[in-house]
Write a protein that holds these residues in place. Structure first.
Motif, PDB file in Angstrom:
ATOM      1  N   PHE A  82      30.584  35.972  81.870  1.00  0.00           N
ATOM      2  CA  PHE A  82      31.876  36.601  82.170  1.00  0.00           C
ATOM      3  C   PHE A  82      31.828  37.333  83.516  1.00  0.00           C
ATOM      4  O   PHE A  82      32.854  37.573  84.148  1.00  0.00           O
ATOM      5  CB  PHE A  82      32.200  37.593  81.044  1.00  0.00           C
ATOM      6  CG  PHE A  82      33.637  38.027  81.008  1.00  0.00           C
ATOM      7  CD1 PHE A  82      34.595  37.257  80.363  1.00  0.00           C
ATOM      8  CD2 PHE A  82      34.039  39.210  81.611  1.00  0.00           C
ATOM      9  CE1 PHE A  82      35.927  37.665  80.319  1.00  0.00           C
ATOM     10  CE2 PHE A  82      35.364  39.618  81.581  1.00  0.00           C
ATOM     11  CZ  PHE A  82      36.318  38.847  80.934  1.00  0.00           C
TER      12      PHE A  82
ATOM     13  N   PHE B  30      39.299  46.687  76.560  1.00  0.00           N
ATOM     14  CA  PHE B  30      39.624  45.293  76.227  1.00  0.00           C
ATOM     15  C   PHE B  30      40.123  45.255  74.797  1.00  0.00           C
ATOM     16  O   PHE B  30      39.563  45.914  73.933  1.00  0.00           O
ATOM     17  CB  PHE B  30      38.365  44.404  76.290  1.00  0.00           C
ATOM     18  CG  PHE B  30      37.852  44.112  77.675  1.00  0.00           C
ATOM     19  CD1 PHE B  30      38.574  43.326  78.561  1.00  0.00           C
ATOM     20  CD2 PHE B  30      36.605  44.588  78.073  1.00  0.00           C
ATOM     21  CE1 PHE B  30      38.077  43.029  79.823  1.00  0.00           C
ATOM     22  CE2 PHE B  30      36.100  44.297  79.337  1.00  0.00           C
ATOM     23  CZ  PHE B  30      36.840  43.517  80.212  1.00  0.00           C
TER      24      PHE B  30
ATOM     25  N   LEU C 261      26.465  46.423  87.424  1.00  0.00           N
ATOM     26  CA  LEU C 261      26.565  45.274  86.504  1.00  0.00           C
ATOM     27  C   LEU C 261      26.299  43.955  87.230  1.00  0.00           C
ATOM     28  O   LEU C 261      25.517  43.125  86.766  1.00  0.00           O
ATOM     29  CB  LEU C 261      27.965  45.183  85.885  1.00  0.00           C
ATOM     30  CG  LEU C 261      28.425  46.293  84.946  1.00  0.00           C
ATOM     31  CD1 LEU C 261      29.820  45.977  84.427  1.00  0.00           C
ATOM     32  CD2 LEU C 261      27.460  46.477  83.791  1.00  0.00           C
TER      33      LEU C 261
END
Ligand code: HEC
Length: 143
Positions: free
Chosen positions: A69, A86, A119
């Protein structure tokens, strides 16, 4: 070529390569700072669910480490997800997840830039900073 001129040329090109090297390492130092600060934010805001090694937890919390992702194309989605959470089903590495991730309204654009850099550099494929301007631009378009 006379010797004094060639000496000047040698020292000029030496200085040129020095300033290039220090310029590159400044960018690299900044990148490493973002990654280190991002890890601190990760530990306080994200690690409970996604785990210290980013592997997530079973079918509840998707992995961030090696997550497919975390692409360039999804970066605005990731930025909006960090801010607003989310709630729609997400597919990560072929597995469908459908839990709610809470948003983080206290995180400023710079915090999100630092976290996103962490990330993408630690678990995605990037070796560069996500700049705060990019985060602000993405946040302005969140659904
Ligand atoms: C309460 C648990 C929880 C916390 C805390 C949490 N997440 Fe999540 N995260 C989830 C869940 C659940 C999903 C999947 C959401 C869905 O199914 O719609 C998710 C999805 C994601 C995704 C997209 C899918 C993937 O695995 O690549 C990213 C990126 C992400 N989280 C990053 C973060 C970051 C960064 C933080 C800290 C700011 C954070 N999360 C905090 C539970 C959490």
């Amino acid at each position: 070529m006379n010797t004094s001129l060639s000496k000047v040329l040698v020292s000029l090109s030496f200085m040129g390569s020095l300033s290039l090297a220090s310029c590159q390492s400044e960018g690299e130092v900044k990148r490493q700072q973002y990654v280190a600060e991002g890890f601190e934010l990760y530990k306080s805001s994200c690690m409970n669910c996604h785990q210290a090694n980013g592997e997530g937890m079973a079918k509840l919390y998707p992995p961030l480490a090696k997550s497919d992702f975390l692409t360039e194309k999804n970066k605005a989605l990731v930025i909006c997800g960090i801010r607003h959470g989310f709630d729609k089903p997400l597919t990560v590495n072929g597995q469908v997840y459908h839990q709610t991730m809470p948003g983080n309204s206290a995180l400023k654009a710079l915090d999100i830039a630092v976290l996103t850099t962490f990330l993408y550099n630690e678990w995605g494929k990037e070796k560069k900073i996500t700049e705060v301007q990019e985060v602000e631009k993405a946040l302005a378009t969140c659904p």
